[in-house]
Every structure is written in C-alpha cells, then in structure tokens.
Design a protein around this motif. Structure first.
Motif, short mmCIF file in Angstrom:
data_model
loop_
_atom_site.label_atom_id
_atom_site.label_comp_id
_atom_site.label_asym_id
_atom_site.label_seq_id
_atom_site.Cartn_x
_atom_site.Cartn_y
_atom_site.Cartn_z
N LEU A 161 0.83 -1.20 0.00
CA LEU A 161 0.00 0.00 0.00
C LEU A 161 0.87 1.25 0.00
CD1 LEU A 161 -2.67 1.56 0.31
CD2 LEU A 161 -2.49 1.18 2.78
N LEU A 162 1.84 1.33 0.91
CA LEU A 162 2.69 2.52 0.97
C LEU A 162 3.47 2.70 -0.32
CD1 LEU A 162 4.22 2.86 4.53
CD2 LEU A 162 2.09 3.75 3.63
N LYS A 163 3.97 1.62 -0.88
CA LYS A 163 4.76 1.73 -2.11
C LYS A 163 3.90 2.15 -3.30
CE LYS A 163 8.37 -1.46 -0.62
NZ LYS A 163 9.01 -2.78 -0.80
N CYS A 164 2.64 1.79 -3.30
CA CYS A 164 1.74 2.27 -4.35
C CYS A 164 1.43 3.76 -4.15
CB CYS A 164 0.44 1.47 -4.35
SG CYS A 164 0.57 -0.17 -5.11
N LEU A 165 1.29 4.19 -2.90
CA LEU A 165 1.04 5.61 -2.64
C LEU A 165 2.23 6.45 -3.05
CD1 LEU A 165 -0.70 5.51 0.88
CD2 LEU A 165 -1.74 5.38 -1.38
N ASP A 183 -3.17 16.58 -18.28
CA ASP A 183 -4.28 15.65 -18.33
C ASP A 183 -4.38 14.81 -17.07
OD1 ASP A 183 -4.93 16.45 -20.90
OD2 ASP A 183 -3.68 14.92 -21.86
N ASN A 184 -3.41 14.99 -16.16
CA ASN A 184 -3.37 14.14 -14.97
C ASN A 184 -4.23 14.66 -13.83
OD1 ASN A 184 -1.52 12.22 -15.98
ND2 ASN A 184 0.13 13.71 -15.71
N SER A 185 -4.81 15.83 -13.97
CA SER A 185 -5.63 16.37 -12.89
C SER A 185 -6.73 17.21 -13.46
CB SER A 185 -4.78 17.20 -11.93
OG SER A 185 -4.28 18.33 -12.59
N SER A 186 -7.82 17.32 -12.68
CA SER A 186 -8.96 18.11 -13.13
C SER A 186 -8.77 19.58 -12.80
CB SER A 186 -10.24 17.58 -12.46
OG SER A 186 -10.12 17.65 -11.05
N ASP A 187 -7.85 19.89 -11.89
CA ASP A 187 -7.57 21.27 -11.56
C ASP A 187 -6.12 21.36 -11.09
OD1 ASP A 187 -7.45 20.57 -8.77
OD2 ASP A 187 -9.64 20.55 -8.80
N ASN A 188 -5.76 22.50 -10.55
CA ASN A 188 -4.36 22.70 -10.18
C ASN A 188 -4.09 22.36 -8.73
OD1 ASN A 188 -1.80 23.47 -11.14
ND2 ASN A 188 -1.96 25.43 -10.07
N SER A 189 -5.01 21.68 -8.06
CA SER A 189 -4.82 21.38 -6.65
C SER A 189 -4.90 19.89 -6.35
CB SER A 189 -5.88 22.11 -5.81
OG SER A 189 -7.17 21.66 -6.15
N SER A 190 -4.98 19.03 -7.36
CA SER A 190 -5.03 17.59 -7.12
C SER A 190 -4.36 16.85 -8.26
CB SER A 190 -6.47 17.11 -6.95
OG SER A 190 -7.20 17.29 -8.16
N VAL A 191 -3.88 15.65 -7.94
CA VAL A 191 -3.22 14.82 -8.94
C VAL A 191 -3.43 13.36 -8.55
CG1 VAL A 191 -1.01 14.93 -7.71
CG2 VAL A 191 -1.05 14.37 -10.14
N ASP A 192 -3.62 12.52 -9.55
CA ASP A 192 -3.75 11.09 -9.33
C ASP A 192 -2.36 10.46 -9.34
OD1 ASP A 192 -4.38 8.43 -9.18
OD2 ASP A 192 -5.57 8.35 -11.02
N LEU A 193 -1.88 10.10 -8.17
CA LEU A 193 -0.54 9.54 -8.05
C LEU A 193 -0.44 8.17 -8.72
CD1 LEU A 193 0.16 10.42 -4.30
CD2 LEU A 193 1.00 11.63 -6.32
N ALA A 194 -1.56 7.51 -8.95
CA ALA A 194 -1.54 6.19 -9.58
C ALA A 194 -1.28 6.26 -11.08
CB ALA A 194 -2.86 5.46 -9.32
N SER A 195 -1.57 7.42 -11.70
CA SER A 195 -1.47 7.47 -13.15
C SER A 195 -0.68 8.66 -13.69
CB SER A 195 -2.89 7.52 -13.75
OG SER A 195 -3.58 8.70 -13.34
N CYS A 196 -0.27 9.59 -12.83
CA CYS A 196 0.44 10.77 -13.32
C CYS A 196 1.82 10.38 -13.86
CB CYS A 196 0.55 11.82 -12.23
SG CYS A 196 1.63 11.36 -10.85
N ASP A 197 2.42 11.28 -14.61
CA ASP A 197 3.72 10.99 -15.21
C ASP A 197 4.82 10.97 -14.15
OD1 ASP A 197 5.10 13.84 -15.21
OD2 ASP A 197 3.03 14.13 -15.83
N ASP A 198 5.94 10.34 -14.52
CA ASP A 198 7.05 10.17 -13.58
C ASP A 198 7.62 11.51 -13.12
OD1 ASP A 198 6.77 7.45 -13.79
OD2 ASP A 198 8.44 7.18 -15.18
#
Length: 256
Positions: free
Chosen positions: A52-56, A80-95
């Motif tokens: 879990l921690l390593k995925c986070l 394209d990795n976030s809907s606004d400038n205050s959140s990001v999906d760590l599971a799919s965002c770029d390296d």
C-alpha cells in the motif's frame, strides 16, 4: 479537508519464476485521509501494508484504482493528470510529476536505510534539505537537531551509517524523512528496531509533526505506538480492506 483519496486501489504481481502466477498484493482498497491526520496501517505479514505505501509513493505502479493527492501545487493546470491545479492522481500521473512531489511534498521512509556508502549520517539526513535549496550548514544543523532528538550518540553523527546497528540506522532513516517537513509523510515500520526509550523519543517527534499539520500514513506493529500517535487505523488482510476505525475503537487483534 481531505488530503488523500484512495479509490479502488489494486496491485497484482506477476511471478515469472512461478510460471507467471499472479499474486494479489492489494484488492480494491478504498479510504480517505484527512489533512493533518495520522493514519496507522496494520495487518498480518503479507496483508499488503508495505505494498500500500509503495503504491502511494509510486515505488510500485498500481494495477488499478486511483490515489488522488489533494494538495499538489506542482501540477500544471493544462495537464491531463488532474482536473484542476490542486489535485493529482498519483496512480497514473507521469514520472516527472511524481519526482517533483517527492522533492517538495511527499516523504517516505522504508524499513531499511539505503544510502550511498561513506556518507556521514548528518549528511544523509541533511541531503533532502540541501536538494530543496537549504544552505548546507543550515541543513546540517537541522539534521543534528533531529539526530539528537532521536538519541543517536553525537559521536556517530559524522560516522557512516553502514557501520551502525539496526536501531541506529532506523533513527537516521526516520530523521531523513522528517527533515524536510513534508506535507504527506509515509512511514513503513519506522520504530520496529528501537528500544522503548528511543521509541518514545520518536513518538514525541512524530507528535510535533502532527501539530504542524503534516498528514501521516504509517505501518506499525506496536500497539502502544499506534495508540500514542494515530487518529484512525486501517486494517488489511490478504490485500483487502477490513475496515477503518478510530484508534479508540481499535483492539489490536490484527497487529502481528
């Protein structure tokens, strides 16, 4: 305010040495973490805690689901990795985004210290500060303060951690994670090798970070530590979420 949203997080490992057998590390795990909260993660060996921690932290690429970090100031609003400038999906965002967050906002400490040989402990701890642009001597002074708080003998500050005991190395590891005061701190059994007095010193230090509104997610095996620092407890079994309960309602049964 929510700091992190874990939604349907899954991780499957392909075991090529076992004829491409698939092993489930996490299976559809979902929970939220509030800003400034201390969330303890517990479960038997193999339950998925470290996965879990390593995925986070994106050491592992999740197989499915989302990990939405809600306090990211680095994401370009055109991304394209976030809907606004205050959140990001760590599971799919770029390296590049992941690396940027690791440098500025998200800290992580594993169970084992893995550092460049022949680097003194004080420089190991000060490194993340220096990488953020903190002047070298100021960073080293902060490192000395943390090592002192964690009761590492002063004569070891300029010594190489490769020569240290397990407990001494763990103190250096924890100090390095705490030094930059990250917004989100991920801890994988940070006190397992500490004696009771040093463990209490670590608990006191972690409490200070809670007062500073750092959000913490930590894997622990020691019920006393969990009761001392956690707000809520995430319980895992065989990669599946068994529940998230307030620490006052936690009975310690799955800590082993």
């Amino acid at each position: 305010m929510t700091a992190l949203t874990v939604d349907g997080l899954s991780k499957t490992f392909d075991m090529h040495v076992l004829g491409d057998t698939q092993v489930v590390g996490l299976d559809d795990v979902s929970f939220d973490v509030r800003e400034g909260e201390f969330l303890a993660v517990v479960g038997a060996s193999g339950s998925g805690k470290s996965s879990l921690l390593k995925c986070l932290y994106r050491t592992y690429d999740p197989t499915g689901g989302r990990v939405v970090y809600h306090r990211n100031a680095l994401v370009d609003s055109s991304s394209d990795n976030s809907s606004d400038n205050s959140s990001v999906d760590l599971a799919s965002c770029d390296d590049q985004t992941v690396i940027g967050l690791r440098n500025t906002a998200i800290g992580y400490t594993s169970q084992f210290l893995d550092e460049i040989p022949r680097v003194p402990a004080v420089d190991v701890v000060s490194r993340p500060l220096r990488e953020q642009g903190v002047p070298a001597e100021e960073a080293r002074q902060r490192a000395r303060e943390l090592l002192s708080r964690l009761r590492l003998p002063e004569e070891l500050w300029e010594a190489y951690p490769a020569t240290f005991s397990g407990g001494e190395r763990q103190r250096v590891n924890l100090a390095q994670a705490l030094a930059p005061k990250p917004d989100l701190l991920l801890l994988d059994e940070p006190t397992s090798a500490l004696d009771p007095d040093t463990r209490q010193a670590a608990i006191d230090l972690l409490r200070e970070y809670l007062d500073a509104d750092t959000t913490v997610i930590g894997v622990f095996h020691n019920t006393a530590v969990i009761e001392a620092v956690a707000d809520r407890v995430v319980m895992l079994e065989d990669g599946q979420l068994q529940g998230v309960v307030p620490v006052d309602d936690y009975d310690g049964e799955v800590v082993r």
